[in-house]
Motif scaffolding. Structure first.
Motif, mmCIF file in Angstrom:
data_model
loop_
_atom_site.group_PDB
_atom_site.id
_atom_site.type_symbol
_atom_site.label_atom_id
_atom_site.label_comp_id
_atom_site.label_asym_id
_atom_site.label_seq_id
_atom_site.Cartn_x
_atom_site.Cartn_y
_atom_site.Cartn_z
ATOM 1 N N LEU A 117 0.820 -1.206 0.000
ATOM 2 C CA LEU A 117 0.000 0.000 0.000
ATOM 3 C C LEU A 117 0.854 1.257 0.000
ATOM 4 O O LEU A 117 0.486 2.268 -0.610
ATOM 5 N N LEU B 76 1.816 1.739 -3.463
ATOM 6 C CA LEU B 76 0.658 2.232 -4.215
ATOM 7 C C LEU B 76 0.417 3.711 -3.942
ATOM 8 O O LEU B 76 0.138 4.493 -4.859
ATOM 9 N N ILE C 116 2.503 6.048 -3.002
ATOM 10 C CA ILE C 116 3.513 6.901 -3.633
ATOM 11 C C ILE C 116 3.321 6.914 -5.145
ATOM 12 O O ILE C 116 3.415 7.962 -5.787
ATOM 13 N N SER C 117 3.052 5.765 -5.717
ATOM 14 C CA SER C 117 2.822 5.716 -7.165
ATOM 15 C C SER C 117 1.686 6.654 -7.552
ATOM 16 O O SER C 117 1.827 7.502 -8.446
ATOM 17 N N THR C 118 0.571 6.488 -6.877
ATOM 18 C CA THR C 118 -0.596 7.292 -7.235
ATOM 19 C C THR C 118 -0.327 8.775 -7.015
ATOM 20 O O THR C 118 -0.706 9.626 -7.823
ATOM 21 N N GLU D 53 2.578 10.347 -7.077
ATOM 22 C CA GLU D 53 3.497 10.851 -8.102
ATOM 23 C C GLU D 53 2.768 11.067 -9.422
ATOM 24 O O GLU D 53 2.948 12.090 -10.089
ATOM 25 N N GLY D 54 1.956 10.102 -9.808
ATOM 26 C CA GLY D 54 1.220 10.245 -11.059
ATOM 27 C C GLY D 54 0.226 11.387 -10.998
ATOM 28 O O GLY D 54 0.061 12.134 -11.975
ATOM 29 N N ALA D 55 -0.426 11.547 -9.866
ATOM 30 C CA ALA D 55 -1.403 12.623 -9.736
ATOM 31 C C ALA D 55 -0.715 13.985 -9.783
ATOM 32 O O ALA D 55 -1.256 14.951 -10.322
ATOM 33 N N MET E 17 -0.117 14.675 -13.482
ATOM 34 C CA MET E 17 -1.315 15.070 -14.216
ATOM 35 C C MET E 17 -1.810 16.440 -13.767
ATOM 36 O O MET E 17 -2.316 17.220 -14.574
ATOM 37 N N PRO F 129 -6.755 15.940 -10.356
ATOM 38 C CA PRO F 129 -6.172 14.590 -10.261
ATOM 39 C C PRO F 129 -5.738 14.242 -8.841
ATOM 40 O O PRO F 129 -5.894 13.100 -8.406
ATOM 41 N N THR G 20 -8.928 13.734 -6.748
ATOM 42 C CA THR G 20 -9.547 12.480 -7.183
ATOM 43 C C THR G 20 -8.825 11.281 -6.589
ATOM 44 O O THR G 20 -9.455 10.328 -6.117
ATOM 45 N N GLU H 246 -10.745 8.538 -4.295
ATOM 46 C CA GLU H 246 -10.944 7.176 -4.787
ATOM 47 C C GLU H 246 -10.106 6.160 -4.024
ATOM 48 O O GLU H 246 -10.514 5.016 -3.847
ATOM 49 N N LEU H 247 -8.935 6.588 -3.598
ATOM 50 C CA LEU H 247 -8.044 5.629 -2.939
ATOM 51 C C LEU H 247 -8.334 5.525 -1.445
ATOM 52 O O LEU H 247 -8.005 4.507 -0.816
ATOM 53 N N LEU I 100 -10.194 2.366 -0.084
ATOM 54 C CA LEU I 100 -9.355 1.176 -0.234
ATOM 55 C C LEU I 100 -8.317 1.098 0.875
ATOM 56 O O LEU I 100 -8.070 0.029 1.452
#
Lengths: 202, 202
Positions: free
Chosen positions: A155, A158, A160-162, A164-166, A169, A178, A181, A185-186, A189
DNA sequence: CCGCCGTTATGACGCCGGTCATAGAGTGTG
DNA sequence: CACACTCTATGACCGGCGTCATAACGGCGG
């Protein structure tokens, strides 16, 4: 940003990280770093005999340590600590900066990865180490919140990945959506991973 | 990579995207692009009078269209189409490349964002448009799989964010685990958004 | 006063980048 | 053949980069 009383060496590392955040590694010149740090140009070759690569590596390492240290602070600042709250705090740091100062800067680790991962230099390893320096305390924090050890590291990756990507964007779109969001959304979870304490989910 | 019979212009755009994927925008020289495309150097100023910025913008646009087009293919290739399956297919494209050819290349959109978002040029808008070109068909695909329209766009954003970040971390660590972790952890969340069909959301 | 040494200063070097200018091929048309 | 037009060729320009060489500074122990 108040503590400007550190040594010139540390100031240059900090300035390098700051400039890399904005324009990337290649766009950040050595002279520019010295100027931004208010340090004499001659100090560059004195403190960083390894040249630009050494400076970038240290900037990356500094960024990783900084991110890792913030985890504890975020956790301490939460009214009722949950994984989703922690993630929200991490993202809020970015949304706050972007709404206040614009989308001029991103994550230095992302920049260094994009520009130095293919080149054979030492920077790629520095970035990998920095990500670990960031992920490890995050995983431990999740474990402390009740997430099983096995999933805590997943997790953390996950999150950090999300994030960084956000960040990417959001900068591209000049819009924090982003990031918000990702939090919305996360969040469920992440919190669901804690409930395993009470009973089996499936 | 088989169709080498396209015009020199398109080849140069493709080569630019390919080189940006590896070392970033700044590290990609115009002469290098021409050489990689097997195109004469003089054609650069002929086909791209707007200079490097135009070439980069077109490379970014090409990447966005490419990513958008792949969505339909991924969907068609799935035995039983689900959001998690779609995401797994998107990630698999990267894990396959990384295990086969190494971690030399990333996403050109990430590179262009990191290096051009702060600069005032046109590339930032090109990247924003490219992300939209990617996200839109993805959101439509999710809607077609039963995700409510309102959430489809959010989940599409989340998927791209997580994928981009996982690509970054995988390259840095030279390990596909961030990508596989993203698929494992995000999969259930994505599929859960479909189940709303059976019961009332509220 | 004298070196010593961590620091700073400054200029030069070589390299490579993007861009421009200008001339040259190639090819189809009148 | 003459012409026009698209495309290619080539070299020069200017600027910025990282790096190096070398010298000066400045406080401090002797």
């Amino acid at each position: 940003m108040g503590e400007e009383r550190r040594g010139p060496r540390e100031r240059m590392v900090f300035s390098a990280a700051q400039l890399i955040r904005q324009g990337g590694v290649a766009a950040t010149g050595m002279r520019e770093v010295a100027a931004h740090a208010g340090a004499p140009r001659g100090s560059l070759q004195h403190y960083f005999p390894g040249g630009k690569e050494q400076l970038v590596d240290e900037a990356v390492g500094w960024a990783g340590r900084y991110a890792g240290r913030r985890i504890a602070r975020f956790l301490a600042g939460l009214a009722e600590p949950t994984p989703s709250g922690l993630f929200a705090a991490m993202a809020a740091q970015w949304t706050d900066e972007y709404t206040a100062d614009g989308f001029g800067a991103g994550c230095p680790l992302a920049a260094a990865t994009v520009e130095c991962a293919a080149a054979g230099g030492s920077t790629r390893q520095a970035v990998a180490a920095a990500f670990t320096t960031w992920r490890t305390p995050l995983a431990e924090a999740l474990a402390g919140l009740g997430v099983p050890m096995a999933r805590a590291d997943s997790l953390a990756t996950l999150m950090i990945s999300t994030l960084e990507g956000a960040i990417l964007m959001s900068r591209a779109a000049q819009d924090v959506r982003p990031l918000t969001t990702a939090v919305q959304e996360l969040g469920p979870l992440l919190d669901a991973a804690v409930l395993v304490r009470g009973g089996p989910p499936h």
